[in-house]
Design an enzyme around this catalytic site. Structure first.
Site, PDB file in Angstrom:
ATOM      1  N   HIS A  12      10.080  31.736  38.190  1.00  0.00           N
ATOM      2  CA  HIS A  12       9.212  32.868  38.563  1.00  0.00           C
ATOM      3  C   HIS A  12      10.077  34.058  37.517  1.00  0.00           C
ATOM      4  O   HIS A  12      11.329  33.998  37.367  1.00  0.00           O
ATOM      5  CB  HIS A  12       9.685  33.250  39.769  1.00  0.00           C
ATOM      6  CG  HIS A  12       9.079  34.780  40.422  1.00  0.00           C
ATOM      7  ND1 HIS A  12       8.013  35.221  39.930  1.00  0.00           N
ATOM      8  CD2 HIS A  12       9.646  35.718  41.471  1.00  0.00           C
ATOM      9  CE1 HIS A  12       7.805  36.427  40.512  1.00  0.00           C
ATOM     10  NE2 HIS A  12       9.017  36.835  41.375  1.00  0.00           N
ATOM     11  N   LYS A  37       1.689  38.381  34.836  1.00  0.00           N
ATOM     12  CA  LYS A  37       2.474  38.792  35.866  1.00  0.00           C
ATOM     13  C   LYS A  37       3.295  37.671  36.401  1.00  0.00           C
ATOM     14  O   LYS A  37       2.609  36.743  36.675  1.00  0.00           O
ATOM     15  CB  LYS A  37       1.717  39.426  37.074  1.00  0.00           C
ATOM     16  CG  LYS A  37       2.512  40.316  37.920  1.00  0.00           C
ATOM     17  CD  LYS A  37       3.237  41.422  37.181  1.00  0.00           C
ATOM     18  CE  LYS A  37       3.786  42.286  38.720  1.00  0.00           C
ATOM     19  NZ  LYS A  37       4.402  43.248  38.021  1.00  0.00           N
TER      20      LYS A  37
END
Length: 67
Positions: A12, A37
């Site tokens: 992430h 994102k």
């Protein structure tokens, strides 16, 4: 002078950072370059950016660490 390239990827918000003598000199998240994102991919662009920003070549880096 001790330089460290830190890499975070595959989970992430992948990113890269350069530390010189224990101080953060440059850091970047891959999403700033890929425009995705929370981009978990390998941070090719972030690594390139921090090396260019610090004017270091990969051969000049003493240690590479991976999170």
């Amino acid at each position: 002078m001790t330089s460290i390239l830190g890499i975070s990827a595959f989970y992430h918000d992948s990113a890269a950072a350069i530390l010189v003598d224990g101080k953060i000199i440059a850091a970047a998240q891959e999403e700033r370059f890929s425009r995705k994102k929370h981009d978990p991919s390998y941070p090719f662009n972030a690594v390139k950016y921090v090396l260019e920003e610090t004017k270091l070549d990969l051969n000049d880096v003493d240690h590479i660490v991976f999170f």
